[in-house]
Design a protein around this motif. Structure first.
Motif, short mmCIF file in Angstrom:
data_model
loop_
_atom_site.label_atom_id
_atom_site.label_comp_id
_atom_site.label_asym_id
_atom_site.label_seq_id
_atom_site.Cartn_x
_atom_site.Cartn_y
_atom_site.Cartn_z
N ALA A 1 0.83 -1.21 0.00
CA ALA A 1 0.00 0.00 0.00
C ALA A 1 0.86 1.26 0.00
N GLU A 2 1.93 1.26 0.79
CA GLU A 2 2.82 2.42 0.83
C GLU A 2 3.48 2.64 -0.53
N LEU A 3 3.91 1.55 -1.15
CA LEU A 3 4.56 1.68 -2.46
C LEU A 3 3.56 2.16 -3.51
N ALA A 4 2.35 1.61 -3.51
CA ALA A 4 1.33 2.04 -4.46
C ALA A 4 1.05 3.52 -4.30
N ASP A 5 0.96 3.98 -3.07
CA ASP A 5 0.72 5.40 -2.81
C ASP A 5 1.85 6.24 -3.39
N PHE A 6 3.09 5.81 -3.16
CA PHE A 6 4.24 6.56 -3.65
C PHE A 6 4.30 6.53 -5.19
N VAL A 7 4.07 5.38 -5.78
CA VAL A 7 4.09 5.27 -7.24
C VAL A 7 3.03 6.17 -7.85
N ASN A 8 1.89 6.28 -7.23
CA ASN A 8 0.83 7.14 -7.75
C ASN A 8 1.16 8.62 -7.65
N GLN A 9 2.26 8.96 -6.94
CA GLN A 9 2.72 10.34 -6.87
C GLN A 9 3.74 10.67 -7.96
N ASP A 10 4.15 9.66 -8.75
CA ASP A 10 5.08 9.88 -9.85
C ASP A 10 4.41 10.80 -10.88
N PRO A 11 5.06 11.89 -11.25
CA PRO A 11 4.48 12.78 -12.26
C PRO A 11 4.13 12.08 -13.57
N PHE A 12 4.88 11.04 -13.94
CA PHE A 12 4.53 10.29 -15.15
C PHE A 12 3.18 9.60 -14.98
N VAL A 13 2.90 9.11 -13.79
CA VAL A 13 1.62 8.45 -13.52
C VAL A 13 0.51 9.49 -13.43
N ILE A 14 0.76 10.55 -12.69
CA ILE A 14 -0.24 11.61 -12.52
C ILE A 14 -0.69 12.17 -13.87
N HIS A 15 0.24 12.36 -14.80
CA HIS A 15 -0.07 13.00 -16.08
C HIS A 15 -0.32 11.99 -17.21
N GLY A 16 -0.47 10.73 -16.84
CA GLY A 16 -0.84 9.72 -17.81
C GLY A 16 0.25 9.36 -18.82
N VAL A 17 1.51 9.64 -18.49
CA VAL A 17 2.62 9.29 -19.37
C VAL A 17 2.93 7.80 -19.26
N ALA A 18 2.77 7.26 -18.05
CA ALA A 18 3.07 5.85 -17.81
C ALA A 18 1.98 5.22 -16.94
N VAL A 19 1.81 3.93 -17.15
CA VAL A 19 0.86 3.13 -16.36
C VAL A 19 1.67 2.17 -15.51
N PRO A 20 1.50 2.22 -14.18
CA PRO A 20 2.31 1.36 -13.32
C PRO A 20 1.74 -0.04 -13.14
N GLU A 21 2.64 -0.99 -12.97
CA GLU A 21 2.29 -2.34 -12.55
C GLU A 21 3.24 -2.70 -11.42
N ILE A 22 2.70 -3.09 -10.28
CA ILE A 22 3.50 -3.46 -9.12
C ILE A 22 3.30 -4.94 -8.83
N VAL A 23 4.41 -5.66 -8.78
CA VAL A 23 4.37 -7.09 -8.49
C VAL A 23 5.23 -7.36 -7.26
N GLU A 24 4.63 -8.00 -6.26
CA GLU A 24 5.39 -8.32 -5.05
C GLU A 24 6.01 -9.70 -5.19
N MET A 25 7.25 -9.79 -4.72
CA MET A 25 7.98 -11.06 -4.73
C MET A 25 8.61 -11.25 -3.37
N ILE A 26 8.50 -12.46 -2.83
CA ILE A 26 9.16 -12.79 -1.56
C ILE A 26 10.40 -13.60 -1.90
N PRO A 27 11.59 -13.00 -1.78
CA PRO A 27 12.81 -13.72 -2.12
C PRO A 27 13.00 -14.95 -1.23
N ALA A 28 13.18 -16.10 -1.85
CA ALA A 28 13.44 -17.34 -1.12
C ALA A 28 14.91 -17.71 -1.17
N ARG A 29 15.56 -17.31 -2.25
CA ARG A 29 16.99 -17.59 -2.42
C ARG A 29 17.61 -16.37 -3.08
#
Length: 96
Positions: free
Chosen positions: A57-85
């Motif tokens: 949630a914190e990362l999504a909030d921060f990513v949504n503050q990116d000027p590229f996202v705000i102005h529709g220049v880029a569309v974000p995709e966030i994928v969480e990964m739990i490193p096992a090795r």
């Protein structure tokens, strides 16, 4: 750990208008300890970010503050990964 992809949209021509603010946003991500690495996608269709030290949630909030996202220049995709090795140099990610 999170992988963020910022795919350029049909509004990519506006990127130059917001590049300085986008770079400042990236710098803020490093200053806050969220970003491990950022870079351009090989196909020049956007950018990628490795992030950690936050909740989804914190990362999504921060990513949504990116000027590229705000102005529709880029569309974000966030994928969480739990490193096992990891390489020993990245062991800190397993504890995050």
């Amino acid at each position: 750990m999170f992988n963020v992809v910022l795919r350029l949209s049909d509004n990519r021509a506006a990127a130059a208008d917001h590049m300085e603010a986008h770079r400042a946003w990236i710098a803020q991500g490093f200053e806050r300890g969220l970003f491990l690495a950022v870079g351009t996608l090989v196909d020049k269709q956007g950018g990628g970010i490795w992030a950690y030290n936050c909740t989804a949630a914190e990362l999504a909030d921060f990513v949504n503050q990116d000027p590229f996202v705000i102005h529709g220049v880029a569309v974000p995709e966030i994928v969480e990964m739990i490193p096992a090795r990891t390489d020993a140099r990245l062991n800190f990610l397993k504890d995050a």
